[in-house]
Design a protein around this motif. Structure first.
Motif, PDB file in Angstrom:
ATOM      1  N   SER A   1       0.876  -1.174   0.000  1.00 45.84           N
ATOM      2  CA  SER A   1       0.000   0.000   0.000  1.00 45.84           C
ATOM      3  C   SER A   1       0.911   1.220   0.000  1.00 45.84           C
ATOM      4  CB  SER A   1      -0.900   0.011   1.244  1.00 45.84           C
ATOM      5  OG  SER A   1      -1.776  -1.081   1.233  1.00 45.84           O
ATOM      6  N   PRO A   2       1.556   1.495  -1.115  1.00 48.37           N
ATOM      7  CA  PRO A   2       2.573   2.554  -1.139  1.00 48.37           C
ATOM      8  C   PRO A   2       1.964   3.943  -1.006  1.00 48.37           C
ATOM      9  CG  PRO A   2       2.191   1.729  -3.346  1.00 48.37           C
ATOM     10  CD  PRO A   2       1.396   0.857  -2.428  1.00 48.37           C
ATOM     11  N   ALA A   3       2.669   4.778  -0.305  1.00 51.18           N
ATOM     12  CA  ALA A   3       2.274   6.179  -0.203  1.00 51.18           C
ATOM     13  C   ALA A   3       2.786   6.967  -1.398  1.00 51.18           C
ATOM     14  CB  ALA A   3       2.815   6.782   1.088  1.00 51.18           C
ATOM     15  N   TYR A   4       3.813   6.428  -2.066  1.00 50.58           N
ATOM     16  CA  TYR A   4       4.364   7.122  -3.223  1.00 50.58           C
ATOM     17  C   TYR A   4       5.071   6.112  -4.118  1.00 50.58           C
ATOM     18  CZ  TYR A   4       8.905   6.764  -0.918  1.00 50.58           C
ATOM     19  OH  TYR A   4      10.043   6.280  -0.327  1.00 50.58           O
ATOM     20  N   LEU A   5       5.337   6.537  -5.320  1.00 49.44           N
ATOM     21  CA  LEU A   5       6.031   5.698  -6.287  1.00 49.44           C
ATOM     22  C   LEU A   5       6.989   6.600  -7.053  1.00 49.44           C
ATOM     23  CD1 LEU A   5       4.353   2.938  -8.376  1.00 49.44           C
ATOM     24  CD2 LEU A   5       5.946   4.501  -9.482  1.00 49.44           C
TER      25      LEU A   5
ATOM     26  N   LEU B   1      13.718  10.435 -11.797  1.00 49.39           N
ATOM     27  CA  LEU B   1      12.961  11.097 -12.857  1.00 49.39           C
ATOM     28  C   LEU B   1      11.686  11.749 -12.321  1.00 49.39           C
ATOM     29  CD1 LEU B   1      13.276   8.379 -15.653  1.00 49.39           C
ATOM     30  CD2 LEU B   1      14.562  10.512 -15.463  1.00 49.39           C
ATOM     31  N   LEU B   2      10.819  10.945 -11.715  1.00 46.25           N
ATOM     32  CA  LEU B   2       9.518  11.452 -11.288  1.00 46.25           C
ATOM     33  C   LEU B   2       9.072  10.761 -10.009  1.00 46.25           C
ATOM     34  CD1 LEU B   2       7.536  11.519 -14.671  1.00 46.25           C
ATOM     35  CD2 LEU B   2       7.927  13.505 -13.204  1.00 46.25           C
ATOM     36  N   LEU B   3       8.314  11.491  -9.210  1.00 43.39           N
ATOM     37  CA  LEU B   3       7.677  10.936  -8.013  1.00 43.39           C
ATOM     38  C   LEU B   3       6.180  11.230  -8.093  1.00 43.39           C
ATOM     39  CD1 LEU B   3       8.801  11.219  -4.323  1.00 43.39           C
ATOM     40  CD2 LEU B   3       6.492  11.867  -4.965  1.00 43.39           C
ATOM     41  N   ILE B   4       5.363  10.244  -7.780  1.00 45.81           N
ATOM     42  CA  ILE B   4       3.916  10.427  -7.756  1.00 45.81           C
ATOM     43  C   ILE B   4       3.389   9.863  -6.455  1.00 45.81           C
ATOM     44  CG2 ILE B   4       3.494   8.264  -9.031  1.00 45.81           C
ATOM     45  CD1 ILE B   4       1.138   9.788 -10.415  1.00 45.81           C
TER      46      ILE B   4
END
Lengths: 113, 112
Positions: free
Chosen positions: A29-33, A47-50
């Protein structure tokens, strides 16, 4: 157990096309990727964080989507160029109280001129 | 701007010899620091991380150890290397644990 899956087979595409890479996960259950690029013999480059409450993020020719229902992130490179050839890693974090990301094995992208 | 230095770039060591890999960060203070190992075709395996001087957390039991003698210095050590210690070792830093990580260029370690 927690698992992050990225396609182990290289993705070959023609220059100018859109490359789409997939990151699937289970028991997370990730808080971010995050997405990183790694060239041979070099360290990964961010590169990017979401975040979990974001559906989509863009940066120049890059676009990332994050679907927590499907447990999947898609990474798109539009108008791909041979210089985009590299291995792309996804990393998930913030699950189970651990804020440190866990990395997938990466997918190799080869853009042919 | 921030930079991270990792050395040496390549190292060939005999089995049973000691190891010391060093990583330093410039341009930031009190970073989170990390050591990873990447085997061929495998993902990044987190070995150690540190949130402050003298604070080391080990993720994987092994014959490696880490130390953080200064705020921006992170050292990976071993008293006796094994063949299985071969790999690509990467140091990284981040501002917080959930922030992007910034990697050094790695050390390719070969054990003979």
């Amino acid at each position: 157990s927690q698992k992050i899956e990225q396609n182990s087979e290289a993705l070959n595409i023609q220059e100018g096309k859109t490359a789409t890479l997939t990151c699937n996960y289970t028991n997370y259950s990730p808080a971010y990727l995050q997405w990183y690029r790694q060239d041979p013999g070099r360290g990964p480059v961010f590169l990017l964080l979401i975040r979990e409450n974001e559906k989509e993020k863009r940066k120049e020719r890059l676009k990332v989507t994050f679907d927590t229902t499907l447990k999947q992130s898609l990474f798109h490179i539009t108008a791909s160029q041979p210089a985009d050839s590299a291995t792309y890693l996804c990393a998930l974090g913030g699950s189970g109280g651990s804020y440190i990301p866990t990395f997938g094995r990466g997918t190799s992208l080869i853009v042919h001129p | 701007s921030q930079t991270i230095h990792q050395w040496p770039a390549t190292l060939v060591q005999p089995v049973g010899s000691p190891l010391s890999l060093e990583c330093t960060v410039e341009g930031t203070s009190n970073p989170n620091l990390y050591w990873y190992r990447q085997a061929a075709g495998r993902g990044l395996q987190l070995l150690f991380y540190s949130v402050g001087i003298g604070q080391i957390s080990s993720e994987v039991p092994q014959n490696l150890s880490a130390s953080r003698p200064q705020d921006r210095q992170f050292i990976l050590s071993s008293k006796k290397l094994l063949l299985s210690d071969s790999g690509f070792y990467l140091c990284a830093w981040s501002r917080e644990g959930n922030q992007p990580q910034h990697f050094g260029d790695g050390t390719r370690l070969s054990i003979l």
